[in-house]
Design an enzyme around this catalytic site. Structure first.
Site, short mmCIF file in Angstrom:
data_model
loop_
_atom_site.label_atom_id
_atom_site.label_comp_id
_atom_site.label_asym_id
_atom_site.label_seq_id
_atom_site.Cartn_x
_atom_site.Cartn_y
_atom_site.Cartn_z
N LYS A 83 0.82 -1.32 0.04
CA LYS A 83 0.01 -0.01 0.05
C LYS A 83 1.00 1.32 0.02
O LYS A 83 1.85 1.50 0.83
CB LYS A 83 -0.86 0.03 1.35
CG LYS A 83 -2.44 0.28 0.78
CD LYS A 83 -3.16 0.34 2.33
CE LYS A 83 -4.59 0.49 2.14
NZ LYS A 83 -5.35 0.39 3.46
O1 G3P Z 1 -8.96 1.43 4.62
C1 G3P Z 1 -9.14 2.85 5.12
C2 G3P Z 1 -9.83 2.79 6.28
O2 G3P Z 1 -9.13 2.11 7.23
C3 G3P Z 1 -10.11 4.18 6.85
O3 G3P Z 1 -11.33 4.10 7.34
O4 G3P Z 1 -13.22 5.07 8.97
O5 G3P Z 1 -10.71 5.67 9.19
O6 G3P Z 1 -11.99 6.55 7.13
P1 G3P Z 1 -11.71 5.71 8.18
#
Ligand code: G3P
Length: 217
Positions: A83
């Site tokens: 990534k």
């Molecule tokens: O894969 C990306 C994810 O982990 C981010 O999620 O909810 O922190 O925007 P969030």
């Protein structure tokens, strides 16, 4: 549609993998922190749990160091997707790592322009963060629709991996649009099975069955 689990919690991954619905896993530095585990150790363990792609994120910001970190992460297991963030250096690293035959997941995507560059750089996956766009008043799913149209226009093979998924609606809207993958927290994937009418209908069936006085076994 492929389902990736967005977590570094090995127990949660194992539970969902046993159901047979897990096609991969995504992690990131915040999820590694949350796991309390060593990145190399927990990533290796996750790779052994699921046969599909497991995204492990570099933390360097210069291309050369990103490439070195990416090669180290890719060496952990054959199903690692490296990534990299959607920055100019991340795109450079993506071009080199994908050129070496490695899976690359370009993350922190917030625009169609960024997604075009990721496809041109040979990304295996592009990760647009729909939840974080919603957080700032944008329509995250509109970005997914735009990327789908652009990628189809030019037959880009990069897979749209919808990330920052916060709800069952995000999953189903992504499926309607035709995204290739969603990565969601375990709780969201589990919530997909729930509906109040199902619960109510099952309760009524069981009550009526009890009144038959019959048994199947
Ligand atoms: O894969 C990306 C994810 O982990 C981010 O999620 O909810 O922190 O925007 P969030």
């Amino acid at each position: 549609m492929k389902f990736f689990v967005d977590t570094a919690d090995v127990a949660a991954i194992r539970e969902l993998a046993e159901l047979g619905i897990v096609d991969g896993v995504t992690t990131n530095p915040s999820l590694i922190l949350k796991s309390g585990r060593d990145i190399l150790e927990v990533t290796r363990e996750i790779c052994a749990l699921v046969p599909g792609p497991v995204s492990a994120e570099v933390v360097a910001t210069e291309a050369a160091a990103m490439i070195a970190e990416g090669r180290k992460l890719a060496a952990l297991a054959g199903n690692i997707a490296v990534k990299v963030p959607l920055t100019w250096d991340g795109l450079k690293a993506c071009k080199v790592l994908s050129g070496e035959g490695r899976m690359v997941n370009v993350t922190l995507c917030f625009s169609a322009a960024q997604a075009i560059l990721a496809a041109k750089a040979g990304a295996t996956f592009i990760s647009p963060f729909v939840g974080r766009l919603d957080d700032v008043g944008a329509e995250g799913m509109d970005l997914i629709a735009d990327i789908r149209k652009i990628y189809d226009n030019y037959r880009f093979t990069t897979q749209i991996l919808v990330a920052s998924v916060r709800s069952v609606a995000h999953v189903t809207e992504a499926a309607v649009i035709g995204a290739d993958v969603v990565t969601a927290p375990p709780a969201v994937l589990k919530a997909m099975a729930s509906h109040p009418l199902t619960d109510r209908g099952l309760e009524a069936f069981l009550q009526d069955w009890a009144r038959t006085g019959q048994k199947i076994l």
